[in-house]
Design an enzyme around this catalytic site. Structure first.
Site, PDB file in Angstrom:
ATOM      1  N   GLY A  47       0.881  -1.296   0.118  1.00 28.13           N
ATOM      2  CA  GLY A  47      -0.033  -0.080   0.182  1.00 28.13           C
ATOM      3  C   GLY A  47       0.809   1.217  -0.088  1.00 28.13           C
ATOM      4  N   GLN A  52       2.871   9.963   1.037  1.00 32.85           N
ATOM      5  CA  GLN A  52       4.281   9.193   0.943  1.00 32.85           C
ATOM      6  C   GLN A  52       5.016   9.529  -0.232  1.00 32.85           C
ATOM      7  OE1 GLN A  52       2.382   5.285   2.249  1.00 32.85           O
ATOM      8  NE2 GLN A  52       4.494   5.190   3.198  1.00 32.85           N
ATOM      9  N   CYS A  97       6.118  -0.346   7.005  1.00 31.06           N
ATOM     10  CA  CYS A  97       5.766   0.918   6.394  1.00 31.06           C
ATOM     11  C   CYS A  97       6.865   1.521   5.461  1.00 31.06           C
ATOM     12  CB  CYS A  97       5.385   2.132   7.283  1.00 31.06           C
ATOM     13  SG  CYS A  97       4.815   3.687   6.417  1.00 31.06           S
ATOM     14  N   LEU A  98       6.600   1.782   4.044  1.00 35.64           N
ATOM     15  CA  LEU A  98       7.364   2.068   3.255  1.00 35.64           C
ATOM     16  C   LEU A  98       8.329   3.299   3.783  1.00 35.64           C
ATOM     17  CD1 LEU A  98       5.835   1.118  -0.106  1.00 35.64           C
ATOM     18  CD2 LEU A  98       7.615  -0.070   1.062  1.00 35.64           C
ATOM     19  N   HIS A 139      -4.268   1.355   7.278  1.00 41.17           N
ATOM     20  CA  HIS A 139      -2.847   1.781   7.459  1.00 41.17           C
ATOM     21  C   HIS A 139      -2.681   3.061   6.548  1.00 41.17           C
ATOM     22  CE1 HIS A 139       1.836   1.418   8.004  1.00 41.17           C
ATOM     23  NE2 HIS A 139       1.656   2.188   7.068  1.00 41.17           N
ATOM     24  N   GLU A 140      -3.205   2.897   5.281  1.00 41.81           N
ATOM     25  CA  GLU A 140      -3.123   3.932   4.109  1.00 41.81           C
ATOM     26  C   GLU A 140      -3.883   5.079   4.576  1.00 41.81           C
ATOM     27  OE1 GLU A 140      -0.383   3.789   2.661  1.00 41.81           O
ATOM     28  OE2 GLU A 140       0.016   1.553   2.895  1.00 41.81           O
ATOM     29  N   HIS A 143      -2.362   7.277   7.135  1.00 46.15           N
ATOM     30  CA  HIS A 143      -1.289   8.047   6.304  1.00 46.15           C
ATOM     31  C   HIS A 143      -2.095   9.502   5.917  1.00 46.15           C
ATOM     32  CE1 HIS A 143       2.504   6.018   6.174  1.00 46.15           C
ATOM     33  NE2 HIS A 143       1.979   5.126   5.790  1.00 46.15           N
TER      34      HIS A 143
HETATM   35 ZN    ZN Z   1       2.877   3.339   5.482  1.00 45.53          ZN
END
Ligand code: ZN
Length: 188
Positions: A47, A52, A97-98, A139-140, A143
């Site tokens: 995701g 991000q 998380c990226l 999660h997204e 963000h």
């Molecule tokens: Zn993340």
């Protein structure tokens, strides 16, 4: 198509609520394609949210396909997503998380959710999600609201990951994909 650098979790754009998208035009469709390509390029991303990649826009992409799983999933693009209902029952799952390289921690979240969003054609969609998909979407959407997963840890776990987070903040832990440091510069 383009691979975009991913912003470190300590960059201020990750702490800010994103703006809703008012016109789903060609630039948004291109952004969605680039976000998917950027996510696939990381090798393990499932995701990615607009902020991000440094875009102050309420857009996220999800693809929970697993090469070892026979079930097939299509990538999903959500514009202006909102969780309209969530189950009282919560479940713990390990998240990463990226924007937070090399941190993997258990987080408790509602098991099931209802989500309303717009697709790239501007059509309103309502879905019910459970399992891993529910997890990734929550999660997204966090963000897009300026919330990071490690903020949801228990006080004890927060203390235990403090040093690692400091290293991430200083750019001492880097992923093998392009990353923008908290100061806005591309990490080397
Ligand atoms: Zn993340």
């Amino acid at each position: 198509m383009a691979i975009l650098p991913i912003y470190n979790c300590f960059h201020p754009i990750l702490k800010k609520k994103t703006n809703d998208i008012e016109n789903i035009d060609e630039s948004i469709r291109q952004l969605a394609k680039d976000m998917l390509e950027t996510m696939y390029n990381t090798g393990n991303g499932v995701g990615l949210a607009g902020n991000q990649v440094g875009m102050d826009k309420s857009i996220l992409v999800v693809d929970i396909s697993d090469p070892e799983d026979t079930a097939k999933y299509e990538p999903i693009v959500m514009i202006n997503p909102v969780i309209t209902d969530s189950s009282e029952s919560t479940i713990e799952m390990t998240e990463g998380c990226l924007s937070v390289p090399e941190l993997y921690e258990k987080v408790a979240r509602p098991e099931e959710i209802d989500v309303q969003y717009y697709n790239l054609e501007g059509k309103e969609i309502n879905i019910h999600a459970d399992g891993f998909l529910s997890r990734v979407i929550q999660h997204e959407i966090d963000h897009l609201n300026g919330i990071l997963f490690f903020e949801k840890l228990t006080p004890l776990r927060k203390t235990l990951v403090k040093n690692k987070l400091k290293k991430i903040q200083k750019g001492l832990i880097l992923p093998d994909y392009p990353m923008i440091n908290p100061d806005g510069k591309l990490a080397q």
